[in-house]
Design a protein around this motif. Structure first.
Motif, short mmCIF file in Angstrom:
data_model
loop_
_atom_site.label_atom_id
_atom_site.label_comp_id
_atom_site.label_asym_id
_atom_site.label_seq_id
_atom_site.Cartn_x
_atom_site.Cartn_y
_atom_site.Cartn_z
N PHE A 1 0.86 -1.19 0.00
CA PHE A 1 0.00 0.00 0.00
C PHE A 1 0.90 1.24 0.00
N PRO A 2 0.57 2.29 -0.74
CA PRO A 2 -0.64 2.49 -1.54
C PRO A 2 -0.49 2.08 -3.00
N LEU A 3 0.65 1.46 -3.35
CA LEU A 3 0.87 1.11 -4.75
C LEU A 3 -0.05 0.01 -5.24
N ASN A 4 -0.66 -0.71 -4.30
CA ASN A 4 -1.61 -1.76 -4.70
C ASN A 4 -2.97 -1.18 -5.11
N GLN A 5 -3.14 0.10 -4.94
CA GLN A 5 -4.36 0.77 -5.39
C GLN A 5 -4.19 1.20 -6.84
N ARG A 6 -4.65 0.37 -7.73
CA ARG A 6 -4.33 0.58 -9.15
C ARG A 6 -5.00 1.83 -9.72
N TRP A 7 -6.06 2.31 -9.10
CA TRP A 7 -6.69 3.51 -9.62
C TRP A 7 -5.71 4.68 -9.61
N GLY A 8 -4.71 4.61 -8.72
CA GLY A 8 -3.71 5.67 -8.67
C GLY A 8 -2.89 5.79 -9.93
N MET A 9 -2.86 4.71 -10.72
CA MET A 9 -2.11 4.77 -11.97
C MET A 9 -2.73 5.75 -12.96
N ALA A 10 -4.03 6.04 -12.79
CA ALA A 10 -4.66 7.03 -13.66
C ALA A 10 -4.02 8.40 -13.45
N LEU A 11 -3.68 8.72 -12.20
CA LEU A 11 -3.00 9.98 -11.91
C LEU A 11 -1.57 9.95 -12.46
N TRP A 12 -0.91 8.80 -12.31
CA TRP A 12 0.46 8.66 -12.84
C TRP A 12 0.43 8.89 -14.35
N ASN A 13 -0.54 8.30 -15.02
CA ASN A 13 -0.64 8.45 -16.47
C ASN A 13 -0.86 9.91 -16.87
N LEU A 14 -1.63 10.62 -16.06
CA LEU A 14 -1.92 12.01 -16.37
C LEU A 14 -0.66 12.85 -16.43
N PHE A 15 0.30 12.53 -15.54
CA PHE A 15 1.53 13.32 -15.47
C PHE A 15 2.67 12.75 -16.32
N PHE A 16 2.71 11.42 -16.46
CA PHE A 16 3.92 10.80 -17.00
C PHE A 16 3.70 9.95 -18.25
N ALA A 17 2.51 9.93 -18.79
CA ALA A 17 2.26 9.12 -19.99
C ALA A 17 1.77 9.99 -21.14
N PRO A 18 2.61 10.90 -21.61
CA PRO A 18 2.19 11.76 -22.72
C PRO A 18 2.03 10.96 -24.00
N LYS A 19 1.09 11.34 -24.79
CA LYS A 19 0.89 10.69 -26.09
C LYS A 19 1.69 11.46 -27.12
N THR A 20 2.90 10.98 -27.37
CA THR A 20 3.81 11.68 -28.27
C THR A 20 4.16 10.80 -29.46
N THR A 21 4.55 11.44 -30.53
CA THR A 21 5.01 10.72 -31.72
C THR A 21 6.36 11.29 -32.11
N PRO A 22 7.21 10.49 -32.77
CA PRO A 22 8.52 10.98 -33.16
C PRO A 22 8.42 12.22 -34.06
N LYS A 23 9.20 13.25 -33.72
CA LYS A 23 9.21 14.48 -34.51
C LYS A 23 10.64 14.76 -34.98
N PRO A 24 10.83 14.86 -36.29
CA PRO A 24 12.19 15.09 -36.79
C PRO A 24 12.64 16.52 -36.54
N SER A 25 13.94 16.69 -36.38
CA SER A 25 14.50 18.03 -36.33
C SER A 25 14.60 18.56 -37.75
N ALA A 26 15.00 19.80 -37.89
CA ALA A 26 15.05 20.40 -39.23
C ALA A 26 15.93 19.60 -40.18
N LYS A 27 17.04 19.07 -39.67
CA LYS A 27 17.96 18.33 -40.55
C LYS A 27 17.45 16.95 -40.92
N ASN A 28 16.44 16.45 -40.20
CA ASN A 28 15.93 15.11 -40.47
C ASN A 28 14.59 15.11 -41.22
N VAL A 29 14.05 16.27 -41.50
CA VAL A 29 12.78 16.34 -42.23
C VAL A 29 12.95 15.70 -43.61
N GLY A 30 12.07 14.81 -43.94
CA GLY A 30 12.14 14.14 -45.24
C GLY A 30 13.07 12.95 -45.28
#
Length: 449
Positions: free
Chosen positions: A142-171
């Motif tokens: 406890f309290p890590l066994n309370q899985r609902w808390g992972m929703a808060l963890w996701n809010l702060f630490f699970a961004p939905k990101t995709t790879p973005k090239p820098s200017a030299k890597n475009v194309g």
């Protein structure tokens, strides 16, 4: 009438053949993507069927057991729809609504494409054999066994990101493919990126300077993969990196620890194009810090640890640390000179082996030197890290003692005898239905319940 039927059949046959081809391509793609994601390594417990789960994944908070991802309807994902599967893999939420712990690298998988998700789903639902085994229950305090808390963890630490090239890597299509593989299914950052106090990766894309800068998990230090000259891949070519992923050897360095399983179960089966794409992407990452000055090598006979090295290590690694046909180099090895010396101390204590790949050379074995006391191990580890590398921090007897306690009960590597004795593992096979190479796994970057 017969003529009409034959004409109709002739018209339909191409469509049937095309559908079968598409189905075959999808099946092959799903199996390939499962290889890229190295799903088998963590979802397979030692001595158990593939993908049946139950492997204990060590974390700072306790053991997290991997899930059964076979199409078994009771214990696996047999009742999962495609949307259920996507939600579990990308968001870390199981079909019944409970949250998975971030030992499951859904932070990386969140950017996996819809087409790849569909192919993976098709593979696990229709090609993997059901395994009617219930994995052990994960029981964190406890309290890590309370899985609902992972929703808060996701809010702060699970961004939905995709790879973005820098200017030299475009194309640059090769860069884009490499970035996608590393940042999504490859989930390299799960081990090679340092973690914060909340067990979060300190950076999930190449825009963060800490991304792939090296991380310590489950008493292994995964090296820096950025462009740093001494501690990273600055001296490696793209060909070196691609060869390392294929064989476990590159730039006179060998894979060790849990990376041997990544090579054996995953990267050796990637296409040459994908391995080169990964290498191309990694070589685009700038160094995190300044190059460390390489000290002049002292005639190290009188230095603490030099005598142990000369008597126990030099026969295989060479007196100059540049390696021999028996063992990889220590001099200039990024894993040896990194700021964190955990892996060096662990290998001295417990030993290790190199990867065993299809069509490759037999693995090399290093015996463990657990009988040495804590001071002796600290001295030889410090000697190796400072005399053959950069200005790496010294190991201490206290650090070795702490590591020894953490590894208590884990086996010490022995060297197979020519006449029998200890036996090496069986060669890896190219089919994903073969038994996975598995052992105690790293503490993150691996799916967990």
């Amino acid at each position: 009438m017969l003529r009409a039927c034959l004409i109709l059949l002739a018209l339909l046959l191409p469509d049937v053949a095309e559908a079968q081809t598409m189905r075959h391509d999808k099946e092959d793609r799903g199996e390939y993507l499962a290889r890229v994601g190295d799903c088998v390594s963590c979802h397979t417990a030692p001595g158990k069927p593939n993908y049946g789960g139950g492997l204990a994944i060590n974390s700072p908070f306790g053991a997290i057991y991997s899930t059964n991802i076979t199409p078994d309807k009771q214990y696996g994902i047999g009742a999962y729809s495609l949307d259920d599967f996507k939600r579990a893999v990308r968001q870390g939420v199981a079909r019944d609504g409970h949250h998975l712990y971030p030992a499951m690298p859904y932070v990386s998988f969140s950017a996996t494409s819809d087409a790849d998700m569909a192919a993976l789903y098709d593979y696990f639902k229709h090609q993997v054999a059901p395994v009617h085994i219930k994995p052990p229950q994960t029981q964190l305090p406890f309290p890590l066994n309370q899985r609902w808390g992972m929703a808060l963890w996701n809010l702060f630490f699970a961004p939905k990101t995709t790879p973005k090239p820098s200017a030299k890597n475009v194309g640059d299509a090769q860069w884009a493919r490499g970035a996608y593989l590393v940042q999504t299914l490859g989930h390299c950052g799960a081990c090679h990126t340092p973690r914060g106090v909340a067990y979060n990766e300190r950076g999930t894309t190449s825009e963060a300077t800490t991304y792939l800068a090296g991380g310590t998990l489950d008493n292994w230090h995964a090296p820096n993969l950025r462009g740093d000259t001494d501690t990273g891949l600055g001296r490696w070519s793209e060909g070196d990196i691609a060869a390392f992923l294929k064989t476990g050897h590159g730039a006179n360095v060998a894979a060790f620890g849990s990376m041997t399983q990544v090579v054996e179960n995953s990267s050796q089966f990637m296409s040459d194009a994908d391995r080169l794409a990964i290498a191309h992407y990694l070589k685009s990452l700038p160094p995190q810090g300044k190059a460390s000055p390489v000290p002049a090598q002292v005639s190290g006979r009188e230095r603490p640890g030099a005598g142990i090295y000369a008597s126990a290590c030099a026969r295989c690694h060479g007196l100059d640390g540049k390696g021999t046909e028996k063992a990889p180099a220590l001099a200039g090895n990024p894993a040896v000179v990194s700021a964190d010396g955990t892996s060096v101390m662990r290998i001295v204590l417990k030993g290790g082996r190199t990867a065993e790949v299809t069509g490759g050379a037999a693995p090399q074995f290093m015996p463990g030197f657990e009988p040495l006391n804590d001071r002796e191990i600290a001295e030889v580890a410090t000697y190796v890290r400072q005399d053959f590398g950069a200005d790496a921090p010294a190991a201490t007897p206290g650090t070795v003692a702490q590591l020894r306690r953490a590894l208590k009960g884990q086996p010490v590597q022995s060297v197979p005898s020519i006449n029998g004795g200890s036996q090496s593992a069986k060669p890896a096979r190219s089919s994903s239905r073969s038994t996975a190479k598995s052992s105690s796994r790293r503490g993150a970057g691996r799916p967990g319940a």
